[in-house]
Scaffold this active site. Structure first.
Site, PDB file in Angstrom:
ATOM      1  N   ASN A   2       0.965  -1.180  -0.117  1.00 56.12           N
ATOM      2  CA  ASN A   2      -0.115   0.017   0.020  1.00 56.12           C
ATOM      3  C   ASN A   2       0.716   1.142   0.062  1.00 56.12           C
ATOM      4  OD1 ASN A   2      -2.096  -1.780   0.464  1.00 56.12           O
ATOM      5  ND2 ASN A   2      -1.378  -1.871   2.796  1.00 56.12           N
ATOM      6  N   ASP A 448      -5.886  -8.103  -7.590  1.00 56.67           N
ATOM      7  CA  ASP A 448      -4.585  -7.873  -6.690  1.00 56.67           C
ATOM      8  C   ASP A 448      -4.845  -6.456  -5.974  1.00 56.67           C
ATOM      9  OD1 ASP A 448      -1.878  -7.853  -5.831  1.00 56.67           O
ATOM     10  OD2 ASP A 448      -1.068  -7.304  -7.544  1.00 56.67           O
ATOM     11  N   LEU A 449      -6.080  -6.204  -5.494  1.00 54.35           N
ATOM     12  CA  LEU A 449      -6.240  -4.971  -4.587  1.00 54.35           C
ATOM     13  C   LEU A 449      -5.659  -5.298  -3.425  1.00 54.35           C
ATOM     14  CD1 LEU A 449     -10.203  -4.412  -5.826  1.00 54.35           C
ATOM     15  CD2 LEU A 449      -8.128  -3.497  -6.733  1.00 54.35           C
ATOM     16  N   GLU A 450      -4.830  -4.306  -2.985  1.00 55.32           N
ATOM     17  CA  GLU A 450      -4.037  -4.235  -1.787  1.00 55.32           C
ATOM     18  C   GLU A 450      -4.456  -3.388  -1.177  1.00 55.32           C
ATOM     19  OE1 GLU A 450      -0.218  -4.685  -3.575  1.00 55.32           O
ATOM     20  OE2 GLU A 450      -0.825  -6.630  -4.417  1.00 55.32           O
ATOM     21  N   ASN A 451      -5.521  -2.398  -1.214  1.00 53.30           N
ATOM     22  CA  ASN A 451      -5.771  -1.147  -0.274  1.00 53.30           C
ATOM     23  C   ASN A 451      -7.293  -1.455   0.355  1.00 53.30           C
ATOM     24  OD1 ASN A 451      -3.423   0.552  -0.830  1.00 53.30           O
ATOM     25  ND2 ASN A 451      -4.368   0.911  -2.915  1.00 53.30           N
TER      26      ASN A 451
END
Length: 624
Positions: A2, A448-451
């Site tokens: 992030n 690949d969403l990391e927030n």
């Protein structure tokens, strides 16, 4: 991972992750697949995660002023001060406290209506108040989750709290219709500690599930005086009500090679239902229908349903048998596959065209699509610095597909600020990804969403995409190790929610630090044990072996930490698939169907002479 200004608000801290883990960087991707100073997209995730974990740990220990104030007795200053002159007195009006919506919140009447996984819960002393408390014992493969579903009102604010005792104790709420919440403590010793969190229900939410759990392989934990305050919904039932009757009319609807839709007649007085598959409880639902996923093709299953309320569980319904459809609905990805990320940017790794990607890669994830001004929507544009025309890009994708490869668009990375948190943004996500599939010829999407990730609406978005794209859709996911430590984590929950349409979850076993394995022991990254013991959590947590892959960097420059020699990857795959090549951890059984491995990135692999894919690719394809 992030960006510093966008911490991952949904990822719950792993209980043993070292605070300093992953804070280094080598040039790599602009998601959590790598970080570094030699690229135009930098990965700061290891450091940010470490800071977030440190903050979460401080919060978990109750060091905040509000908590301290609640448990500190002020000095009796009045006893040492001169008497004040008499003044007129007034009567303070105390606001009426919201009632506790949970039944048997202090466990004075046994467990009912709480339900504990694997029969892990009992009640008894010591208690925080009264004479009894919940005592739940985790095992190596069960976190002793105890839950209760309660009626709530849509669009309303709620506060959840509980007094707990023990190590790695969690409290949370799921099915909120917005962002599911949880909080935890690393340990209380022999003292009681209060955990508190809050949430607001979605516009259509009428029930939520409150839960507490411990951690795999840890000692039993205690919980007492659990409270959910806020406006109550419909009457959730009372322990004095009669046990509901058995549901009738159980029938099967749409049946695929991996799922079955079930429905039955509603039961008066029921607050929920339990679905049994082949005599074993498979899932809990609040309405009179369910979709059972994760089934094998051309296989006959037996189903029954019971109705539950605060008074107990009904007898089981009449049993029905359902045979799933023949296989062939899933994409034509190989039984054992290698996934590689292709970089749509130049960060020091070898610049490639899609046609340059090594033939050992079965799934190529194009990194990345970017968020647009429309909530939930994404778009993709080739980096001009690559000097790669759109026509050539499309032709290269078509050629890879003709060769039996799958090419997907990855959503995430440094600009991975896509927010899918309501029905509208879910629809925008599905529509925009499908447009990219049609425009470029992508086979599917990589998440690949990391927030932060909302499992309710990401599930809705991916199912909407599946309805548009059909049963050949490829869906891959690339969570961090932290995201897959518990089935209650948002990423893990999403994977389970879409299990019937999910291709593979390639967890990033790097930029991580030390984590818990499925046996409750702590393992450091960079070893066979780390890969196998953590993959075991997914394999035993509900994912099929064909949906589990090991994600590693292709070279030391591909990640800040966690690079291992390809031989270590191969040994870990052998341990999981065949029971050979293991370290000190050896799984209780083998998983010959394990999907394979993933790497960040094909570009870093090419920079290193394709050493990773030349070693790991043939090994993956040669698994049993």
């Amino acid at each position: 991972m992030n960006r510093p200004d966008h911490p991952c608000h949904n990822a719950r801290p792993g209980p043993t992750r070292s605070a300093g883990a992953g804070a280094g960087g080598g040039g790599s991707r602009s998601g959590s697949k790598g970080s570094g100073s030699d690229g135009k997209r930098h990965r700061l995730g290891g450091l940010v995660t470490a800071l977030a974990l440190a903050a979460a740990g401080a919060a978990a220990t109750g060091a905040g002023p509000a908590h301290a104030a609640a448990h500190t007795t002020a000095p009796n200053a009045a006893a040492h001060a001169p008497a004040a002159p008499a003044v007129p007195t007034t009567t303070a009006v105390t606001p009426r406290a919201e009632p506790n919506l949970l039944k048997n919140a202090g466990f004075e009447n046994g467990l009912s209506p709480w339900s504990c996984s694997a029969d892990s819960g009992t009640t008894g002393a010591p208690a925080h108040s009264g004479t009894a408390a919940l005592k739940a014992a985790p095992s190596g493969l069960d976190n002793a989750r105890c839950a209760q579903t309660v009626a709530v009102k849509p669009g309303s604010a709620y506060t959840l709290s509980a007094w707990v005792q023990g190590s790695y104790v969690y409290l949370g709420a799921s099915g909120t219709g917005t962002t599911d919440v949880s909080t935890w403590t690393p340990g209380t010793g022999t003292d009681w500690k209060q955990l508190t969190t809050s949430f607001t229900t979605g516009p259509n939410t009428t029930s939520v599930t409150v839960y507490t759990h411990g951690w795999y392989g840890q000692s039993p934990y205690l919980a007492d005086d659990i409270s959910l305050s806020g406006p109550g919904g419909g009457d959730p039932g009372d322990p004095g009500d009669p046990v509901p009757s058995a549901p009738g009319g159980l029938t099967a609807g749409r049946t695929t090679s991996s799922s079955v839709d079930l429905s039955w007649s509603p039961v008066t007085g029921a607050t929920g239902y339990q679905v049994y598959r082949d005599g074993t409880k498979a899932q809990s639902v609040t309405g009179a229908s369910a979709t059972v996923t994760g089934l094998a093709p051309s296989t006959t299953y037996r189903f029954q349903v019971t109705a539950v309320n605060a008074a107990g569980e009904s007898p089981r319904s009449t049993e029905i048998s359902v045979t799933t459809a023949a296989g062939g609905g899933q994409p034509s990805t190989p039984k054992h596959a290698v996934t590689g990320y292709w970089q749509n940017f130049d960060n020091g790794a070898k610049v490639q065209r899609i046609s340059d990607v090594q033939a050992q890669y079965d799934i190529i994830a194009v990194a990345f699509a970017d968020a647009t001004a429309t909530p939930g929507a994404v778009d993709f544009t080739l980096d001009p610095g690559l000097r790669y025309s759109e026509a050539d890009f499309k032709a290269d994708i078509a050629a890879k597909r003709a060769a039996g490869k799958s090419v997907v668009i990855s959503v995430g990375g440094e600009r991975g600020s896509v927010r899918v948190n309501d029905g509208a943004s879910a629809a925008n996500f599905a529509d925009s990804v499908y447009r990219l599939m049609q425009k470029y010829g992508f086979d599917g999407v990589d998440i690949d969403l990391e927030n932060g990730l909302d499992p309710t609406y990401m599930t809705q978005a991916l199912r909407a995409l599946s309805a548009k794209a059909g049963d050949k859709l490829v869906i891959t996911m690339a969570p961090q190790t932290l995201d897959m430590q518990s089935t209650s984590a948002s990423y893990f929950k999403t994977a389970l929610n879409i299990k019937d349409i999910l291709t593979v979850v390639n967890t990033q076993f790097y930029n991580s630090g030390s984590m818990l394995g499925c046996d409750g022991k702590v393992y450091s990254q960079g070893s066979v044990d780390f890969l196998t013991a953590l993959a075991c959590i997914q394999l035993e947590g509900g994912l099929a072996p064909s949906q589990v892959g090991l994600g590693l960097p292709a070279s030391p420059r591909g990640a800040g930490s966690g690079y291992v020699d390809p031989s270590v990857v191969n040994s870990a795959l052998d341990c999981l698939a065949k029971g050979t090549g293991c370290g000190s951890f050896k799984p209780a059984k083998t998983y010959p169907g394990i999907r394979g491995a993933m790497t960040w990135s094909t570009n870093w692999d090419a920079s290193n002479g394709n050493a990773w894919s030349n070693a790991v690719g043939p090994h993956v394809h040669g698994l049993p």
